[in-house]
Design a protein around this motif. Structure first.
Motif, short mmCIF file in Angstrom:
data_model
loop_
_atom_site.label_atom_id
_atom_site.label_comp_id
_atom_site.label_asym_id
_atom_site.label_seq_id
_atom_site.Cartn_x
_atom_site.Cartn_y
_atom_site.Cartn_z
N ASN A 119 39.92 31.21 42.00
CA ASN A 119 39.80 31.72 43.38
C ASN A 119 38.33 31.73 43.77
N GLU A 163 45.64 33.47 50.03
CA GLU A 163 46.43 32.49 50.78
C GLU A 163 46.97 33.08 52.08
N LYS A 187 45.14 35.12 44.26
CA LYS A 187 45.46 33.84 44.91
C LYS A 187 46.43 34.05 46.06
N ARG A 188 47.43 34.89 45.85
CA ARG A 188 48.43 35.13 46.90
C ARG A 188 47.84 35.91 48.07
#
Length: 248
Positions: A80, A58, A54-55
């Motif tokens: 995701n 992003e 996810k990071r």
């Protein structure tokens, strides 16, 4: 390799580790090492339920996740939807396109029990890296962990997620100090009305390593160590290794 975190275990793992690990901090730690080597494409082995994915997504980074548990991948993919996750084994995998960096997170190296497992893994990493590619991985330090478990027969970890209180009670037994192998049994509980109610239990054979062992395995598999980081995590004393692919 153990069939880890399938079915109900995947959801329990995901819930508890939201408390155990600060994933924002974890992302910063790995990403700084990745950027230090100007890596653009990243494979995470042991991607689990997709918290680091996810990071990376992003921040518009080129990311692929690989995990041994299909149940974990299902959670990661739901979390995701635009990321790519592969069901695979770190000891034997082949990417469509090599990547600049491969990270093995969450002490997943603990499940490489035999020397053959380790050599096969490093061979697979080597084959799936671009020229000058790097690997970054952590492992539990045998020199500190084995004395610790000999002094602590039961190890408790508590976590709270979405209003539910969890406890994991771990027991460790040395099975073969020749390879520093351990039997890890864990019971997972929720706390209801101040009483423990068991959810499930798990049994795994894992391996811890000395730093000298890892250095030798890397040398034999054509990797050059760039950095060694002594890093304390929520439960274990670990080392993080960053190593560069050497050209044959």
């Amino acid at each position: 390799m153990a069939n880890l975190y399938d079915g109900k275990m995947a959801a329990i793992f995901d819930a508890m580790y939201q408390t155990f690990i600060d994933y924002d901090q974890e992302y910063v730690f790995y990403n700084e090492l990745i950027q230090e080597n100007n890596c653009k494409s990243i494979l995470e082995i042991g991607s689990g339920t997709g918290n680091l994915a996810k990071r990376f997504k992003e921040n518009d980074q080129e990311y692929i996740g690989l995990d041994y548990s299909q149940s974990m991948i299902a959670i990661a993919q739901e979390r995701n939807k635009k990321s790519l996750f592969i069901h695979g084994d770190m000891r034997d995998f082949e990417l469509t396109t090599p990547v600049d960096a491969i990270i093995i997170t969450g002490r997943s190296t603990s499940y490489l029990i035999s020397n053959e497992d380790i050599n096969n893994t490093f061979d697979s990493l080597y084959k799936n890296l671009n020229t000058q590619g790097v690997i970054i991985f952590d492992f539990i330090d045998a020199n500190r962990f084995i004395p610790f478990i000999k002094q602590n027969q039961a190890i408790l970890h508590e976590a709270t997620y979405e209003g539910i209180n969890y406890i994991r009670e771990s027991h460790w037994k040395t099975t073969s100090l020749e390879n520093f192998m351990l039997e890890w049994s864990a019971q997972y509980y929720t706390i209801v009305n101040d009483q423990k109610e068991i959810i499930t239990e798990d049994l795994s054979t894992v391996r811890v390593f000395t730093l000298n062992e890892i250095e030798l395995f890397l040398y034999l598999n054509n990797f050059e160590i760039i950095r060694t980081i002594d890093r304390k995590t929520y439960a274990y004393d670990t080392y993080v290794i960053m190593a560069k692919k050497k050209m044959l």
